[in-house]
Motif scaffolding. Structure first.
Motif, PDB file in Angstrom:
ATOM      1  N   ILE A  64       0.833  -1.198   0.000  1.00 56.75           N
ATOM      2  CA  ILE A  64       0.000   0.000   0.000  1.00 56.75           C
ATOM      3  C   ILE A  64       0.876   1.260   0.000  1.00 56.75           C
ATOM      4  CG2 ILE A  64      -0.217   0.187   2.528  1.00 56.75           C
ATOM      5  CD1 ILE A  64      -3.000   0.836  -0.046  1.00 56.75           C
ATOM      6  N   ALA A  65       2.059   1.171   0.646  1.00 54.41           N
ATOM      7  CA  ALA A  65       2.982   2.311   0.654  1.00 54.41           C
ATOM      8  C   ALA A  65       3.461   2.618  -0.765  1.00 54.41           C
ATOM      9  CB  ALA A  65       4.165   2.014   1.564  1.00 54.41           C
ATOM     10  N   ALA A  66       3.705   1.577  -1.545  1.00 49.85           N
ATOM     11  CA  ALA A  66       4.143   1.754  -2.932  1.00 49.85           C
ATOM     12  C   ALA A  66       3.059   2.438  -3.757  1.00 49.85           C
ATOM     13  CB  ALA A  66       4.511   0.404  -3.538  1.00 49.85           C
ATOM     14  N   ILE A  67       1.815   2.070  -3.506  1.00 51.93           N
ATOM     15  CA  ILE A  67       0.682   2.685  -4.215  1.00 51.93           C
ATOM     16  C   ILE A  67       0.579   4.166  -3.872  1.00 51.93           C
ATOM     17  CG2 ILE A  67      -1.840   2.718  -4.427  1.00 51.93           C
ATOM     18  CD1 ILE A  67      -1.773  -0.327  -3.952  1.00 51.93           C
ATOM     19  N   ILE A  68       0.740   4.485  -2.586  1.00 51.83           N
ATOM     20  CA  ILE A  68       0.668   5.880  -2.141  1.00 51.83           C
ATOM     21  C   ILE A  68       1.804   6.686  -2.757  1.00 51.83           C
ATOM     22  CG2 ILE A  68       0.885   7.402  -0.129  1.00 51.83           C
ATOM     23  CD1 ILE A  68      -0.549   5.236   1.501  1.00 51.83           C
ATOM     24  N   ASN A  69       3.001   6.089  -2.788  1.00 54.59           N
ATOM     25  CA  ASN A  69       4.151   6.773  -3.394  1.00 54.59           C
ATOM     26  C   ASN A  69       3.901   7.101  -4.859  1.00 54.59           C
ATOM     27  OD1 ASN A  69       6.260   7.333  -1.590  1.00 54.59           O
ATOM     28  ND2 ASN A  69       6.862   5.180  -1.489  1.00 54.59           N
ATOM     29  N   GLU A  70       3.226   6.198  -5.530  1.00 50.94           N
ATOM     30  CA  GLU A  70       2.952   6.394  -6.960  1.00 50.94           C
ATOM     31  C   GLU A  70       1.895   7.470  -7.175  1.00 50.94           C
ATOM     32  OE1 GLU A  70       1.353   3.795 -10.815  1.00 50.94           O
ATOM     33  OE2 GLU A  70       1.858   2.788  -8.934  1.00 50.94           O
ATOM     34  N   LYS A  71       0.852   7.468  -6.337  1.00 50.48           N
ATOM     35  CA  LYS A  71      -0.258   8.412  -6.515  1.00 50.48           C
ATOM     36  C   LYS A  71       0.047   9.812  -5.978  1.00 50.48           C
ATOM     37  CE  LYS A  71      -4.083   5.109  -6.649  1.00 50.48           C
ATOM     38  NZ  LYS A  71      -5.398   4.734  -6.066  1.00 50.48           N
TER      39      LYS A  71
END
Length: 206
Positions: free
Chosen positions: A188-195
């Motif tokens: 989920i951290a990777a998703i937040i970093n991307e968005k």
């Protein structure tokens, strides 16, 4: 004769121009509106924001923002002085016992008391900024009792850094929140970093 009496009656009727009651006098319990500043549960930056919001709403912000007071010979000085004493009471009523003992003085203005409190919390900015920066960088989810406490701690530290002229951008706040998460949050951290969402959105996602 009737016209004369009417005119005379009108002329002799006293006129009383009462000044409207200043909004500040309608405040009955300041502690219901502004929380007590202790530097721990209620941080200085939060107290300042609440106090200024309240002062603006009741039209007395000029008593604490550095606006010059009227001269003592000014006809408005007496009313100004009376209201200033009321604002001074507000300040003292929203301080912890420890802080009150450090600033209590009845022979000063509300602005002078406000400045004293500011000096207590904002002196030695460089040293405080280093300490706060370290705490901000090394605060992790595992060091807090809950996710809410983790987010609140980061937010408080960011506000305190802003107080010592080291503002934290929203994007950095989000990045720091992600960096302090546990490994099970990696996806989920990777998703937040991307968005690259806002702080509120990122917190909601987590």
């Amino acid at each position: 004769m009737t016209g004369t009496d009417s005119s005379s009656s009108s002329t002799n009727t006293p006129h009383t121009d009462k000044q409207p009651l200043h909004p500040a006098y309608t405040v009955t319990n300041i502690n219901n509106k502004i929380r007590t500043l202790d530097g721990k549960k209620v941080k200085y930056s939060a107290w300042v924001k609440l106090f200024k919001l309240h002062a603006r709403a009741y039209k007395v912000l000029h008593h604490i923002d550095g606006t010059d007071a009227p001269a003592k010979i000014d006809p408005t000085f007496f009313v100004w002085s009376e209201i200033d004493a009321l604002i001074l009471q507000w300040i003292y009523s929203t301080l912890s016992d420890v802080l009150l003992a450090r600033v209590l003085d009845i022979e000063i203005t509300a602005r002078a008391a406000w400045t004293k409190i500011q000096e207590i919390f904002l002196n030695n900015k460089q040293a405080r900024s280093v300490t706060l920066e370290t705490k901000f960088t090394y605060t992790t989810l595992s060091s807090c009792a809950s996710f809410d406490e983790y987010c609140q701690t980061l937010r408080y530290l960011a506000e305190q850094l802003a107080d010592v002229d080291q503002p934290v951008s929203e994007s950095r706040l989000v990045i720091q929140m992600i960096c302090g998460l546990l490994v099970e949050f990696d996806t989920i951290a990777a998703i937040i970093n991307e968005k690259k969402p806002t702080w509120i959105t990122a917190r909601g996602i987590l």
